[in-house]
Motif scaffolding. Structure first.
Motif, short mmCIF file in Angstrom:
data_model
loop_
_atom_site.label_atom_id
_atom_site.label_comp_id
_atom_site.label_asym_id
_atom_site.label_seq_id
_atom_site.Cartn_x
_atom_site.Cartn_y
_atom_site.Cartn_z
N LEU A 360 0.92 -1.21 -0.05
CA LEU A 360 -0.02 0.13 0.07
C LEU A 360 0.83 1.23 -0.15
CD1 LEU A 360 -2.82 -0.95 2.50
CD2 LEU A 360 -2.93 -1.13 0.11
N TRP A 361 0.38 2.40 -0.68
CA TRP A 361 1.41 3.43 -0.86
C TRP A 361 0.31 4.60 -0.76
CZ3 TRP A 361 6.36 3.09 -1.78
CH2 TRP A 361 7.15 1.72 -2.15
N VAL A 362 0.93 5.72 -0.38
CA VAL A 362 0.26 6.86 -0.03
C VAL A 362 0.91 7.97 -0.88
CG1 VAL A 362 -0.51 8.72 1.75
CG2 VAL A 362 -0.39 6.36 2.37
N GLU A 363 -0.04 8.61 -1.54
CA GLU A 363 0.42 9.87 -2.38
C GLU A 363 0.47 11.08 -1.73
OE1 GLU A 363 -1.90 10.72 -6.01
OE2 GLU A 363 0.05 10.86 -6.95
N ILE A 364 1.42 11.75 -1.23
CA ILE A 364 1.50 12.99 -0.53
C ILE A 364 2.16 14.03 -1.23
CG2 ILE A 364 2.48 13.98 1.76
CD1 ILE A 364 2.82 11.17 2.73
N TYR A 365 1.63 15.32 -1.12
CA TYR A 365 1.98 16.31 -1.79
C TYR A 365 2.21 17.44 -0.79
CZ TYR A 365 -0.03 14.91 -6.06
OH TYR A 365 -0.59 14.07 -7.43
N VAL A 366 3.30 18.02 -0.80
CA VAL A 366 3.89 19.08 0.08
C VAL A 366 4.08 20.32 -0.69
CG1 VAL A 366 5.36 19.44 2.04
CG2 VAL A 366 4.83 17.07 1.52
N LEU A 367 3.47 21.36 -0.22
CA LEU A 367 3.85 22.42 -1.03
C LEU A 367 5.03 23.22 -0.04
CD1 LEU A 367 2.98 24.47 -3.24
CD2 LEU A 367 1.35 25.58 -1.75
N ARG A 368 5.96 23.39 -1.07
CA ARG A 368 7.27 24.25 -0.36
C ARG A 368 7.49 25.36 -1.15
NH1 ARG A 368 5.54 22.18 3.45
NH2 ARG A 368 6.48 20.66 4.89
N GLU A 369 7.28 26.75 -0.75
CA GLU A 369 7.86 27.85 -1.65
C GLU A 369 7.34 27.82 -2.86
OE1 GLU A 369 12.09 27.64 -0.65
OE2 GLU A 369 11.55 29.20 0.97
N LEU A 370 6.07 27.43 -3.00
CA LEU A 370 5.21 27.53 -4.31
C LEU A 370 5.69 26.40 -5.29
CD1 LEU A 370 5.00 31.19 -5.20
CD2 LEU A 370 3.37 29.73 -3.77
N GLU A 371 6.33 25.51 -4.40
CA GLU A 371 6.47 24.25 -5.50
C GLU A 371 6.05 23.04 -4.75
OE1 GLU A 371 10.23 23.35 -7.57
OE2 GLU A 371 10.15 25.38 -8.31
N TYR A 372 5.36 21.76 -5.55
CA TYR A 372 4.92 20.81 -4.83
C TYR A 372 6.03 19.67 -4.65
CZ TYR A 372 0.22 21.80 -4.12
OH TYR A 372 -1.14 22.18 -3.48
#
Lengths: 400, 540, 526
Positions: A360-372
Motif C-alpha cells: 500500500l502506498w500513499v501519495e503525499i503532496y507537500v507545498l514548499r515555497e510554491l513548488e510541490y
C-alpha cells in the motif's frame, strides 16, 4: 418538548453562540483562532498548538466540550428505547457508567456515534456531534420516554493529562480517586465527573449547569496552577485523538442523514466498529440490514490505522495499491509527537485492507515555497491505538 | 423596405437574445425584432416613475445558467448577480419566521417555531438536493423524442435511463414519488409546523395555476431550487440594475458580435411558402426575409397568431390550443418614498432584504387558489414581495425604494369577463391592505404604483394569459411533452420555423436554457458548428 | 361448525376479507395447511351485507363490482361456488336538475344518450383512447409490481416491452399516453367534451374514493384504474351478482371451505409472536395462540405494522414511511330502506336499475372537493346511488326499495367533528334527492349512515379508507403501500401483507391476495 430557543429573535446577530466558558478561553487566547463547532465558538488554538499537545500528554489540559450536542432521555421505557436506538446492549451497562455507542438507520448505515451516560435505567444522557431530535422522536414512537435537548443548559469541560486527577483532587473533588475508566460520579449535587475523554490518556469530563461555569473554572485553574494546567484548542486534541485511533463523525465517516451521494453512508463494520454491534440483542434499528450485509458480504469498505514512511502528514491523501490502483483515502493524519511516527486513519475499498494488506502506498503532496514535492510513501496497516498509555487505565489514578 | 438575414428572431426576451447571441457567434447574420420600444421581454428594468428603476416583471434571478453567462461573456457586458441575504414569513399573530444565509442563524430561527423541524430541515435539504442533482444535467440538453427511432433520440433516451439507473432502488422510488406529489404532502413527511411548511411551500406554487395541495407541485419546487448563484445551488440573487441588466448584457453581447436589434417592430405574420419559413411581415408594413425564423413568443401566440392557420396541420393547431397556459399571477410594483417599517422585525434584520411573505399556512395558500379556481383574484392573496433596492441602491435615489409584489392568484379574466379598471384597482387595494397589516405606515410611503394583472402582462409583454412560464409546469408539459409531444425539439411543422421561449424545454424562469438549446438545434439543421456552446457543467 | 383447531400451521392469514380468502384458497391448493382468522363473526371484511330493516338486505359499503379479476374467479372457481351474474352491464345516469339526464349505456358509455352528436363523436374517440391506455396499464395491475428484488434489468424489461407495444400502436397513441398519464381529468375532458353532465360523472368517477378533485393533476389515473377493470372481457363495467354482494362473499367463502382451509371467526389478532427476528405465530385477543412461520396479513398496512407489530419493533425509517401514508378516508355511505319504489322525474321505473350519479359538472365536483381539503363538508355533496333490489328483487319486500348511496368528499377528520355534522350531511343529501324524487324522504323506513370514522370502528380499518390508504399515483404499483413492501413481503421475516393497501389497491378484485400467496409459495420453495 421544551423549546430552548423560543425567546431569541435576533438570530441574525449571532450566528455563532458563546459557550459558558467562552470568556475564560478568550482571556487565555493570544491569537484568536476560533472555529464553528455545532454553532458555537470553539478554540482551534489557544496559544500554541505544540505546547497544548504536550499539556495533554505531560501535564493537564482543559478543553471546552460545551458544544457537544447533549440529550437527556428519561422515562420508564428509556432502556428499551435506547436498546432499539443503539447497536450496543444498554441493559448490560451498569449505572453510573459511560458507554461509547453508535446508532444506525434502516439500512444499517451509521447516523452518528456518541457517549451514553447511564444514571439508572430510566435516566440517561447522550452526547454526540450532530443533532438528531427528529430521529430520536420518531424512534421513540410507542415508548414512554421524554427527550430533552440540553446542549445549551449544560456546560462541559474536559480535563486530560497525567496530572488531571491531581488537579481535580486539589480542587476538592476527592471522590474521583476511585473512578475507573468509563465510570462517573456526582461530586456535588450539580457537578458530574466521568473518567472519559478523547485523548487516550488519563482524563476526565466535567458536566455542570451553566451558572457554575465561572466557579468551576476558577477552582480548577487555581488547583492546577502548579500542575501545569493549560487551556487548549481542538488542533492539539486532534493529534491526541488520532494517536488513539478515535474517529469523528463527518470527518472520518459521513453520517447517513448527511450523505447526498451513493455509497457515502457507511455501516459500523465499514468504520471499524464491528466490535460494537451486539447481534445477541433481540432487535435494534438496522440489525437486519447489518446482518444481511454480513451474510452476503455486501460491506464495501474497511477502516484501518496506517503508519506511513517519512514525516510529512498525509491528510486527505489517496492510497494506492502497488503505486497505481486507487484503493482508499486518508481521513485523518498527523505526525505523532509521542510515537514519533507519521500516522493516519484511512478507509480502504475491500478487499484491500482485509485480504490484501501489503504493497500500500500513499501519495503525499507537500507545498514548499510554491513548488510541490510529490511523494509516494509506503504505508503499513497497524492496530490502533498508535499510542498506548498504561496510566489511562490505572485506578486509583496517577497523581503526577 | 426589405432586407435578408440568416436568421430572424421574433421578440427580444432573454431566451430570444440568448438564441440570437449563439447564432450570431456561429457566424450567422441575425436580426432581432421587438414590438416594444424597449427590449427584454419579461426581464426588464424600467423607469416607471422618475429615477426609480422597476423590475416590473421578473424580479429575482437564480435559474439563469452560468454556462450561458460565460459563453456570452455577460459579465463583460455589465451583468452582476448579487446573492440575497435573507427572507421572512410574517405570521398572523405578530411574529415572523426569518431565513438567513448563515446555517446556524437559520436553524435557530426555525427552532423558534419547531425544534424538531429545524433539524428535519437537514434531511429535507439532502433529499431535495438529490433531486436537483438528478434534474440539473437535463436542463442544457434537448429532450429526446421517445416516439422517434432516430439514433440521436435513442441514445439520449439511453442517457436518461443511465442517469436513472445511477440511483439506488430506494432513490428511484423517492424520485418517482417526488415528481408526482403535492408539495403539501411532501412537506408533511418532514415537518410539523404550519409556518415552516408555508415558508417552504412557496417555491412549489410560484407561477403555476396549482395550489400547494395539487399533485405535481413538488416538482415545481424543484424548478425553483435547481438554479444557483455562483455555484451555491438553490440560491437566488438580484441582478444589479434590475432584471433588465440581464437582457441589456445579452443585447450588448449580441451587438458586439455584430447582430441587429430593431425595436418598435411588431411581427404580425410569419411568411410561409411551400411549408418553409420565408420571412416575417411587420405591423408597420415592413417585411424581412430569412429562411430561419425563431419565435421567442409562447407557443400559442406563435402558432395561433403569427402563423397563418392554413400553413399548419389541423391536429397540430388543436394540440397548441390544448397547451395549458394559465394566467395565475399578477404583479404590483411600487415606488416608495422610504423603507417601509415592519414593527415585528428587529432593527437591522437582513431578512427584509429578501423575499417577504405574509401567508403563514398552507391552508391560506390553498384557499387563495380556490378563489382563483372560482374565477376571481385571491381575497387573501399569497405575496412574494421583495425590495431589491435594499441590496442594490443603484435602482433608486438614496433612501427611496422599489418594491416588487408578485401576487398569486390572479386570473386572466374575472368571472369570465375582461378586467375592468375598477377590478384592477380593487386587486391592487387587496395587496396594499395585506402589506399594511404588517407595516401600518406603508400606504403613506407609496410614490407610485403599477398594477399588472395577467391582462397587462399579455398586452405589454406578450405572455399569453400573463403566464410567467409560457405554459404550466405540469408533467404533461415537461421534457419531451413541452410544448407538444413530437415538437419538443424547438422545431415546428413549418420547416425553418423554430420556437425558443419558455414554452419549450426546460421551461420557465429567467433561465436562458431554452434559447441556448434551440440555437444548438438550429445550428445543427444549418450544419454549422456548435462548439461555442459549452455543455453543462458537470454535477459532482 | 368448526373442528378443534390444530395450533400449528404452515400459513396463518389475518382477516377473511376477499383478499384474505383468495390467498387462503391459493395457498391451501398448493398443499399448505392454512388457518384463516377473522375478527368478526362472518367473512367478507368491508364487503359484508346487513339487514337495515326487516326484510331489507344490502351491502353495507361497496354496492357494485367493477374490478373482480378473472384470475381470481378462476383460482377460486367462484362460479362453481355460487357466484352468478345475470344482469351483466349496469348503465350509469348523470342526473340533471332539469331532467335532461345523460345516460351512459354499455361498457362505460359505449352508447351515450342525452348529449349532442359532436360530443358523442368526441366522447367515443376519447373513450377509445382511455380504454386503450387502461389496457396498457392492465398488464401491470394484476401482477406483482417491480420491487427491490427484481428492479434490475429484467424487472425493467417489462416497462420497455410495454413501451414498445404502445409505440407499435402508432406515434399518436404513444405520445398521447405520455402526455395524458399524469394529467387532471378536467383538462382531458375540457379538451374534448362540452356536456357538463357527462364531464361531471366522469370527473366523479375519476376521483371517487380518493382525495383529489377533477382539477388535481394525476386525477385521470383514477379513471384509467376504473377502466382497467373488466368482467368477462367487458371493460369498465359495473356488475351486480345474483343475491347481492352477500352472494359474492358467500361464493368466496364456499371456495375457502371446499379447499380445506381452517377458518376461525371471532378471533381478533392482538399481536404477532416474533422469535429471533422472525415471525412465529399470532396471539388473539381471545387469548389463543397459533403457531406458524408464515403470517399473511390482509388487514390495512397501518393496522398490520403500527398496531399488530408495533412501532417498538419497526425500524424508524420504515415507521416514517408508514406514517406518511394518507390513510384517512373521504367517503361516507348512506343506506335507506324505502317503503315504496321512488319516482324520479325523467326516469322510468326500469331506468332505476342503473347507477345514478349526482355530479352535474366538473365545477360542481371541484367545488365539492374544496372544503374537504380543510376538513370541512361540502354543502351540496356529490353522490352515487343504486337501488340494489332493482337488480335482485329478493333483497327487499315487493314494491319497496333499498337506496344505497356513496357520498364523496366527506373527510375522516372534520373541524366540527362528526357528531355535529352527520345529521346535516344526511339532510343535505336527502334534500338533494328529494329535489329529484319528491316524496322520497317520507318513504324512508330506516337508514344506516357510516362516516369514515364509523367505517374505521365497524371494520377495524384505521382511517376508514375504502382502499386502506390513498390510491394516488405516488402510492401505486411499486410504491404501494411503500416501496419496501411492494412484493407483499415486509421487513419482518415471515410476515407478508395483502389487501387493498397493497398493489393493485381497492375495489373487490382479489389480485393482491393471489399475488401475495404466489410470493409466499415462491419463497417457501426457495
Amino acid at each position: 418538548m421544551k423549546n430552548n430557543f423560543k425567546e431569541n429573535k435576533n438570530n441574525f446577530k449571532q450566528p455563532l453562540l458563546k459557550t459558558p466558558f467562552y470568556e475564560m478561553f478568550s482571556k487565555e487566547m493570544t491569537q484568536g483562532y476560533w472555529y464553528d463547532w455545532s454553532g458555537y465558538k470553539a478554540a482551534s488554538i489557544v496559544q500554541d498548538q505544540e505546547l497544548e499537545y504536550f499539556a495533554i500528554r505531560s501535564t493537564a489540559s482543559l478543553f471546552d466540550i460545551s458544544p457537544l450536542i447533549k440529550y437527556r432521555i428519561t422515562g420508564p421505557d428509556t432502556e428499551d428505547f435506547l436498546n432499539k436506538l443503539t447497536i450496543r446492549n444498554v441493559g448490560q451497562q451498569k449505572n453510573n457508567t459511560v458507554q461509547y455507542t453508535i446508532w444506525c438507520d434502516d439500512e444499517g448505515n451509521v447516523l452518528d456515534d456518541g457517549t451514553l451516560f447511564k444514571f439508572n435505567n430510566t435516566s440517561f444522557r447522550l452526547c454526540c456531534q450532530e443533532r438528531h431530535l427528529p430521529w430520536f422522536i420518531d424512534t421513540s414512537s410507542g415508548f414512554n420516554v421524554e427527550i430533552l435537548e440540553e446542549t445549551n443548559l449544560i456546560a462541559g469541560l474536559s480535563i486530560q493529562g497525567p496530572t488531571s486527577a491531581a488537579v481535580l483532587i486539589n480542587a476538592g473533588y476527592q471522590s474521583i480517586d476511585q473512578l475507573k475508566p468509563f465510570e462517573m460520579i456526582k461530586v456535588t449535587d450539580d457537578i458530574l465527573i466521568s473518567r472519559t475523554g478523547f485523548t487516550g490518556d488519563l482524563g476526565y469530563e466535567i458536566f455542570l449547569p451553566n451558572k457554575l461555569s465561572t466557579a468551576v473554572w476558577n477552582n480548577l485553574w487555581k488547583a492546577g496552577e502548579d500542575l501545569g494546567i493549560r487551556a487548549i484548542g481542538f488542533n492539539a486534541l486532534n493529534i491526541a485523538r488520532i494517536e488513539t485511533g478515535f474517529i469523528i463523525a463527518n470527518s472520518d465517516f459521513i453520517t447517513s442523514e448527511h450523505a447526498v451521494r451513493n455509497n457515502r453512508a457507511k455501516k459500523p463494520d465499514e468504520i471499524g466498529m464491528s466490535w460494537m454491534v451486539d447481534m445477541t440483542k433481540q432487535y435494534f434499528n438496522g440489525k437486519a440490514a447489518i446482518q444481511k450485509a454480513r451474510e452476503n458480504n455486501e460491506n464495501k469498505f474497511i477502516f484501518v490505522a496506517l503508519e506511513i514512511d517519512g514525516k510529512e502528514p498525509a491528510d486527505g491523501a489517496i492510497i494506492y495499491h502497488n503505486k497505481d490502483l486507487e484503493v482508499g483515502i486518508i481521513t485523518a493524519a498527523t505526525w505523532s509527537p509521542t510515537a514519533k511516527k507519521s500516522i493516519a486513519l484511512a478507509t480502504l475499498k475491500l478487499p484491500y485492507g482485509q485480504k490484501i494488506k501489503s504493497n500500500l502506498w500513499v501519495e503525499i503532496y507537500v507545498l514548499r515555497e510554491l513548488e510541490y514535492f510529490k511523494m509516494m510513501k509506503k504505508a503499513f496497516i497497524v492496530k490502533a491505538p498508535f499510542v498506548k498509555l498504561s496510566r489511562r487505565n490505572l485506578t486509583p489514578p496517577l497523581r503526577k | 423596405m426589405t432586407q435578408k438575414f440568416d436568421a430572424i428572431i421574433i421578440g427580444a426576451g432573454h431566451n430570444g437574445l440568448v438564441s440570437a447571441c449563439y447564432l450570431q457567434k456561429a457566424g450567422l447574420n441575425v436580426l432581432v425584432l421587438e414590438k416594444n420600444d424597449w427590449i427584454g421581454g419579461a426581464a426588464v428594468s424600467r423607469e416607471l416613475t422618475p429615477n426609480i428603476l422597476y423590475s416590473n416583471c421578473s424580479y429575482v434571478c437564480s435559474l439563469f445558467r452560468p454556462e450561458i453567462m460565460r459563453d456570452l461573456e455577460l459579465p463583460k457586458h455589465g451583468l452582476q448577480i448579487i446573492g440575497i441575504e435573507g427572507g421572512t414569513v410574517f405570521t398572523k399573530n405578530g411574529d415572523y419566521l426569518a431565513s438567513y444565509r448563515n446555517y446556524h442563524s437559520k436553524r435557530r430561527e426555525m427552532a423558534r417555531f419547531s425544534n424538531k423541524d429545524s433539524e428535519a430541515y437537514e434531511r429535507y435539504s439532502r433529499d431535495v438536493t438529490r433531486q436537483c442533482r438528478f434534474i440539473q444535467p437535463l436542463l442544457m440538453r434537448t429532450a429526446p423524442d421517445p416516439a422517434s427511432f432516430k439514433l440521436k433520440d435513442i441514445s439520449e433516451i439511453f442517457y436518461l435511463i443511465k442517469k436513472f439507473n445511477e440511483l439506488t432502488p430506494n432513490q428511484m422510488a423517492e424520485t418517482i414519488r417526488f415528481w408526482t406529489m403535492s408539495i403539501s404532502d411532501y412537506l408533511d413527511e418532514y415537518f410539523e409546523n404550519d409556518v415552516i411548511k408555508a415558508s417552504l411551500a412557496v417555491s412549489g406554487i410560484i407561477g403555476t395555476a396549482l395550489g400547494p395541495m395539487s399533485p405535481g407541485t413538488a416538482y415545481v419546487l424543484l424548478h425553483h431550487y435547481m438554479g444557483e448563484v455562483d455555484g451555491s445551488i438553490g440560491s437566488w440573487g438580484y441582478a444589479r440594475g434590475g432584471m433588465g441588466a440581464i437582457t441589456q448584457a445579452l443585447s450588448s453581447s449580441f451587438k458586439s458580435l455584430g447582430g441587429t436589434i430593431i425595436t418598435e417592430s411588431e411581427v404580425t405574420n410569419v411568411l410561409v411558402n411551400n411549408n418553409s419559413a420565408k420571412g416575417v411581415a411587420l405591423k408597420n408594413g415592413n417585411e424581412y426575409y430569412s429562411s430561419t425564423i425563431i419565435s421567442n413568443a409562447d407557443v400559442k401566440r406563435t402558432f395561433l397568431k403569427l402563423v397563418n392557420e392554413k400553413n399548419l396541420p389541423k391536429k397540430f393547431i388543436n394540440k397548441v390550443k390544448n397547451f395549458k397556459i394559465r394566467g395565475s399571477s399578477g404583479k404590483v410594483n411600487i415606488g416608495l418614498d422610504s423603507m417601509p417599517e415592519f414593527p415585528a422585525v428587529p432593527k437591522g434584520d437582513p431578512c427584509l432584504k429578501g423575499d417577504i411573505h405574509f401567508t403563514d399556512s398552507i391552508e391560506r395558500m390553498e384557499r387563495a387558489y380556490d378563489d382563483w379556481k372560482n374565477g376571481t383574484w385571491s381575497k387573501d392573496p399569497f405575496l412574494d414581495m421583495m425590495i431589491p433596492t435594499t441590496t442594490d441602491p443603484t435602482m433608486a435615489p438614496p433612501g427611496k425604494h422599489f418594491m416588487s409584489c408578485f401576487v398569486q392568484y390572479c386570473p386572466p379574466k374575472v368571472y369570465g369577463n375582461d378586467w375592468t379598471e375598477a377590478n384592477k384597482e380593487a386587486f391592487g387595494e387587496t395587496v396594499v391592505k395585506q402589506i399594511e397589516e404588517y407595516s401600518p405606515s406603508f400606504r403613506e410611503k407609496i410614490i407610485h404604483m403599477e398594477i399588472r394583472t395577467p391582462k397587462e402582462l399579455e398586452n405589454e409583454v406578450g405572455l399569453t394569459e400573463g403566464n410567467i412560464f409560457q405554459g404550466e409546469l405540469t408533467f404533461d408539459q415537461l421534457l419531451f411533452n413541452r410544448p407538444i409531444p413530437g415538437y419538443a425539439q424547438y422545431r415546428s411543422p413549418v420547416s425553418g420555423l423554430y420556437i425558443c421561449g419558455s414554452s419549450t424545454h426546460p421551461g420557465g424562469g429567467v433561465m436562458g436554457a431554452p434559447g441556448r438549446n434551440a440555437a444548438i438545434e438550429i445550428l445543427r439543421d444549418l450544419k454549422k458548428p456548435t462548439k461555442h456552446a459549452r455543455s453543462a457543467y458537470e454535477v459532482i | 361448525m368448526q373442528e378443534v383447531p390444530m395450533k400449528s400451521y404452515d400459513v396463518i392469514i389475518v382477516g377473511a376479507g376477499h383478499n384474505g380468502m383468495a390467498a387462503a384458497v391459493k395457498l391451501s391448493k398448493s398443499g399448505r395447511k392454512v388457518l384463516l382468522l377473522e375478527s368478526s363473526s362472518k367473512p367478507g371484511g368491508m364487503a359484508v351485507s346487513n339487514e337495515i330493516f326487516k326484510g331489507y338486505n344490502t351491502a353495507t359499503l361497496p354496492h357494485l363490482i367493477n374490478h373482480l379479476s378473472s384470475k381470481v374467479i378462476k383460482e377460486l372457481d367462484l362460479f362453481d361456488h355460487g357466484l352468478e351474474i345475470k344482469n351483466k352491464i349496469i348503465p350509469s345516469i348523470s342526473i340533471d336538475q332539469n331532467h335532461n339526464h345523460v345516460f351512459l349505456n354499455g361498457e362505460y358509455g359505449s352508447n351515450v344518450e342525452g348529449i349532442n352528436s359532436e360530443d358523442n363523436h368526441s366522447w367515443l374517440k376519447l373513450r377509445k383512447r382511455l380504454f386503450n391506455q387502461a389496457n396498457l396499464l392492465k398488464r401491470f395491475i394484476s401482477n406483482t409490481p417491480i420491487n427491490q428484488e427484481n428492479i434490475s434489468f429484467l424487472g425493467k424489461l417489462k416497462f420497455i416491452k410495454a413501451g414498445l407495444d404502445l409505440r407499435l400502436q402508432g406515434k399518436e397513441e404513444f405520445q398521447e399516453f405520455f402526455r395524458m398519464i399524469l394529467m387532471c381529468v378536467a383538462d382531458v375532458l375540457e379538451e374534448e367534451i362540452e356536456s357538463d353532465l357527462l364531464s361531471g360523472i366522469v370527473s366523479f368517477d375519476s376521483t371517487l374514493g380518493i382525495r383529489l378533485g377533477p382539477r388535481s393533476p394525476t386525477s385521470l389515473m383514477g379513471l384509467l384504474y376504473r377502466f382497467s377493470g373488466e368482467f368477462n372481457g367487458q371493460q369498465g363495467v359495473q356488475i351486480f351478482p345474483v343475491g347481492g354482494m352477500e352472494q359474492l362473499i358467500k361464493s368466496f367463502y364456499a371456495s375457502v371451505e371446499s379447499s380445506g382451509v381452517t377458518t376461525l371467526f371471532s378471533q381478533t389478532v392482538k399481536n404477532f409472536i416474533i422469535k429471533d427476528g422472525k415471525i412465529d405465530g399470532v396471539i388473539t385477543k381471545e387469548g389463543n395462540e397459533y403457531k406458524s412461520r408464515i403470517v399473511l396479513s390482509s388487514v390495512s398496512p397501518i393496522l398490520t405494522f403500527l398496531e399488530l407489530i408495533g412501532t417498538k419493533r419497526l425500524d424508524t425509517g420504515f415507521i416514517r414511511e408508514l406514517k406518511s401514508l394518507r390513510y384517512h378516508g373521504n367517503v361516507s355511505k348512506l343506506n335507506l330502506a324505502l317503503d315504496r319504489i321512488p319516482v324520479f322525474e325523467g326516469l322510468d321505473e326500469n331506468q332505476l336499475s342503473s347507477r345514478i350519479v349526482y355530479a352535474p359538472s366538473i365545477e360542481h365536483v371541484e367545488k365539492n372537493f374544496n372544503p374537504s381539503k380543510y376538513q370541512e363538508l361540502p354543502t351540496d355533496p356529490n353522490f352515487e346511488l343504486v337501488f340494489p333490489n332493482r337488480f335482485d328483487q329478493s333483497l327487499a319486500p315487493n314494491g319497496a326499495a333499498i337506496a344505497s348511496i356513496i357520498i364523496q368528499n366527506t373527510p375522516y377528520n372534520l373541524k366540527n367533528g362528526w357528531e355535529k355534522s352527520r345529521e346535516k350531511l344526511q339532510n343535505d343529501v336527502l334534500s338533494r334527492l328529494e329535489s329529484f324524487s319528491p316524496g322520497i324522504k317520507k318513504s324512508i323506513l330506516a337508514s344506516q349512515f357510516l362516516s369514515p370514522q364509523d367505517i374505521e370502528n365497524s371494520f377495524n380499518v384505521p382511517g376508514g379508507h375504502w382502499h386502506h390508504s390513498e390510491l394516488q399515483i405516488d402510492r401505486m404499483y411499486s410504491l404501494r403501500p411503500v416501496f419496501k413492501c411492494s412484493n407483499y413481503k415486509t421487513p419482518l421475516s415471515g410476515l407478508y401483507i395483502c389487501g387493498s393497501g397493497t398493489h393493485p389497491g381497492g375495489g373487490i378484485n382479489g389480485n393482491s391476495g393471489i399475488n401475495a400467496a404466489k410470493q409466499i409459495i415462491k419463497d417457501i420453495n426457495n
